[in-house]
Design a protein around this motif. Structure first.
Motif, PDB file in Angstrom:
ATOM      1  N   HIS A 147      42.320 -89.563 -34.392  1.00 53.39           N
ATOM      2  CA  HIS A 147      42.893 -90.605 -35.240  1.00 53.39           C
ATOM      3  C   HIS A 147      43.887 -91.402 -34.407  1.00 53.39           C
ATOM      4  CE1 HIS A 147      44.125 -92.643 -38.916  1.00 53.39           C
ATOM      5  NE2 HIS A 147      45.364 -92.556 -38.459  1.00 53.39           N
ATOM      6  N   ARG A 153      45.042 -98.334 -27.745  1.00 55.22           N
ATOM      7  CA  ARG A 153      43.762 -99.018 -27.612  1.00 55.22           C
ATOM      8  C   ARG A 153      43.076 -98.701 -26.285  1.00 55.22           C
ATOM      9  NH1 ARG A 153      43.911-103.893 -29.228  1.00 55.22           N
ATOM     10  NH2 ARG A 153      46.092-104.042 -29.917  1.00 55.22           N
ATOM     11  N   TYR A 203      40.140 -95.896 -26.076  1.00 55.35           N
ATOM     12  CA  TYR A 203      38.818 -96.039 -26.693  1.00 55.35           C
ATOM     13  C   TYR A 203      37.675 -95.741 -25.725  1.00 55.35           C
ATOM     14  CZ  TYR A 203      39.939 -97.814 -31.364  1.00 55.35           C
ATOM     15  OH  TYR A 203      40.361 -97.932 -32.660  1.00 55.35           O
ATOM     16  N   VAL A 208      36.166 -91.433 -34.273  1.00 56.32           N
ATOM     17  CA  VAL A 208      37.552 -91.895 -34.266  1.00 56.32           C
ATOM     18  C   VAL A 208      37.832 -92.675 -35.544  1.00 56.32           C
ATOM     19  CG1 VAL A 208      36.918 -93.939 -32.913  1.00 56.32           C
ATOM     20  CG2 VAL A 208      39.296 -93.197 -32.968  1.00 56.32           C
ATOM     21  N   SER A 209      39.031 -92.493 -36.072  1.00 53.76           N
ATOM     22  CA  SER A 209      39.488 -93.260 -37.226  1.00 53.76           C
ATOM     23  C   SER A 209      40.769 -93.991 -36.861  1.00 53.76           C
ATOM     24  CB  SER A 209      39.723 -92.351 -38.441  1.00 53.76           C
ATOM     25  OG  SER A 209      40.660 -91.328 -38.136  1.00 53.76           O
ATOM     26  N   THR A 210      41.107 -94.983 -37.680  1.00 51.79           N
ATOM     27  CA  THR A 210      42.362 -95.716 -37.502  1.00 51.79           C
ATOM     28  C   THR A 210      42.813 -96.251 -38.840  1.00 51.79           C
ATOM     29  OG1 THR A 210      43.470 -97.347 -36.071  1.00 51.79           O
ATOM     30  CG2 THR A 210      41.405 -98.027 -37.094  1.00 51.79           C
ATOM     31  N   PHE A 236      41.023-102.188 -32.842  1.00 50.69           N
ATOM     32  CA  PHE A 236      41.038-100.954 -33.617  1.00 50.69           C
ATOM     33  C   PHE A 236      40.026-101.037 -34.756  1.00 50.69           C
ATOM     34  CE2 PHE A 236      45.224-101.129 -31.619  1.00 50.69           C
ATOM     35  CZ  PHE A 236      45.396 -99.836 -31.166  1.00 50.69           C
ATOM     36  N   ARG A 289      36.254-100.876 -33.241  1.00 52.56           N
ATOM     37  CA  ARG A 289      35.828 -99.773 -32.367  1.00 52.56           C
ATOM     38  C   ARG A 289      36.045 -98.399 -33.003  1.00 52.56           C
ATOM     39  NH1 ARG A 289      37.407-100.601 -26.112  1.00 52.56           N
ATOM     40  NH2 ARG A 289      35.709 -99.060 -25.960  1.00 52.56           N
ATOM     41  N   SER A 290      36.318 -98.358 -34.297  1.00 56.13           N
ATOM     42  CA  SER A 290      36.553 -97.088 -34.977  1.00 56.13           C
ATOM     43  C   SER A 290      35.421 -96.784 -35.948  1.00 56.13           C
ATOM     44  CB  SER A 290      37.883 -97.115 -35.726  1.00 56.13           C
ATOM     45  OG  SER A 290      38.966 -97.298 -34.828  1.00 56.13           O
ATOM     46  N   ASP A 291      35.171 -95.489 -36.153  1.00 58.97           N
ATOM     47  CA  ASP A 291      34.092 -95.046 -37.043  1.00 58.97           C
ATOM     48  C   ASP A 291      34.518 -95.033 -38.509  1.00 58.97           C
ATOM     49  OD1 ASP A 291      32.015 -94.111 -34.973  1.00 58.97           O
ATOM     50  OD2 ASP A 291      33.826 -93.074 -34.332  1.00 58.97           O
ATOM     51  N   VAL A 319      37.620 -96.729 -40.874  1.00 59.86           N
ATOM     52  CA  VAL A 319      38.710 -97.707 -40.831  1.00 59.86           C
ATOM     53  C   VAL A 319      39.408 -97.720 -42.184  1.00 59.86           C
ATOM     54  CG1 VAL A 319      39.336-100.123 -40.510  1.00 59.86           C
ATOM     55  CG2 VAL A 319      37.517 -99.110 -39.113  1.00 59.86           C
ATOM     56  N   ALA A 373      31.996 -99.166 -37.543  1.00 64.33           N
ATOM     57  CA  ALA A 373      32.439 -98.300 -38.636  1.00 64.33           C
ATOM     58  C   ALA A 373      31.279 -97.869 -39.521  1.00 64.33           C
ATOM     59  CB  ALA A 373      33.490 -99.009 -39.479  1.00 64.33           C
TER      60      ALA A 373
END
Length: 337
Positions: free
Chosen positions: A145, A153, A156, A166-168, A183, A186-188, A190, A214
């Motif tokens: 996370h 950043r 990544y 990855v989450s954000t 962010f 590029r996050s799975d 969000v 995502a």
């Protein structure tokens, strides 16, 4: 340099949190916005560890997830408060010394629990975390996370190379500010608040989903619940707000708690809607005590809590011509302190 540690790193982490530690000063006010005046008499101020990374790390550990936490921290009094708060919680905290000091925020909290945060991020744009500090815990993580610290950043590429989800949390992103975009894309998973984009939140969620990687975008709307958008959805789905186990007194940390409940469900293999329901429950618990991250949901709390309130109104997806339900937090903070 690193601060001296008291234990060896865990063999594996369910969640590794990167960035987002700091200290909150809580100021209780009658209502928001505060009318212009030279001075106000307020109840005693409260100062303690808070901010988004601290909240996600504490909340995940309270839910029984093995949790690591890497960040920068000042060798100062606020840094001491953070380290003391995390000690003995099960969070494996491994900070690097920052000469720029510990991040801080001043949060105005109204009597209805809403808050406004003024964030002092401190980190310069050239701050970087050395790979030799973050790669060993990263290689042991099931999930990462990332708080939206600028230095985070640059992790990544390594996260993607290792194939780790990855989450954000974009907090009150308006869909326009460049700082958040990488962010977002590029996050799975969000997370964000509806506060920044308002009635445009539906289009912002769709942009994140269609232009990035995502699998799901989740927008929290305070008392109005949350909205979930995945590749299977044409429009965001409403997730009703959970029933708090007591009076709502302070919304500080509710979004971080929502993230923890969601990740708890996801790492247990639950479907996205059930994960959002668990997130709503954890967020509701966070609102029932004063201060930041002072009441953390336990696994039994999520199992025993009422399922949900009746659907908030309006139930139309955000961005479809309806005003969002429920008063979101008012935030002035790029990091969602």
């Amino acid at each position: 340099m690193t601060f001296q540690q008291v234990s060896e790193p865990y063999d594996a982490y369910d969640v590794l949190v990167v960035g987002g530690s700091g200290v909150d000063t809580i100021v209780s006010v009658g209502a928001l916005p505060v009318p212009l005046a030279d001075s106000y008499a307020v109840p005693p101020l409260h100062e303690g560890a808070g901010h988004t990374g601290t909240g996600v790390a504490l909340g995940c550990a309270a839910l029984g997830l093995t949790t690591g936490f890497v960040d920068f921290l000042g060798d100062d009094h606020p840094g001491t408060l953070v380290r003391e708060r995390l000690a003995g919680t099960g969070v494996d905290f491994r900070p690097l010394l920052s000469p720029h000091g510990t991040r801080r925020a001043v949060n105005l909290v109204a009597s209805d629990g809403r808050r406004m945060s003024f964030y002092d991020g401190r980190d310069p744009l050239d701050l970087r975390m050395p790979p030799e500090h973050y790669l060993p815990p990263l290689r042991r993580a099931r999930h990462v996370h990332l708080s939206i610290m600028h230095f985070a950043r640059f992790l990544y590429d390594d996260i993607e190379a290792l194939g780790i989800p990855v989450s954000t949390d974009l907090h009150d992103w308006d869909g326009l500010t460049d700082h958040h975009r990488e962010f977002a894309l590029r996050s799975d998973l969000v997370f964000l608040s509806t506060a920044g984009a308002g009635e445009r939140i539906g289009s912002v969620m769709r942009e994140i989903l269609h232009e990035g990687r995502a699998e799901a975008v989740i927008a929290t709307a305070g008392a109005g619940g949350a909205y979930l958008l995945s590749a299977d959805d044409r429009t965001p789905r409403l997730v009703p707000a959970a029933v708090p186990p007591g009076p709502v007194v302070d919304s500080n940390g509710a979004g971080d708690a929502f993230t923890c409940g969601f990740l708890y469900g996801r790492l247990a293999g639950r479907d996205l809607e059930e994960c959002a329901r668990l997130g709503a429950m954890a967020g509701a618990y966070a609102c029932t005590s004063p201060g930041t991250h002072t009441r953390l949901a336990q696994p039994e709390d999520l199992r025993s809590a009422p399922t949900a309130t009746a659907p908030a109104t309006p139930t139309a997806p955000p961005g479809d011509g309806q005003r969002l339900a429920g008063p979101p937090d008012a935030r002035v903070s790029p990091a969602g302190a």
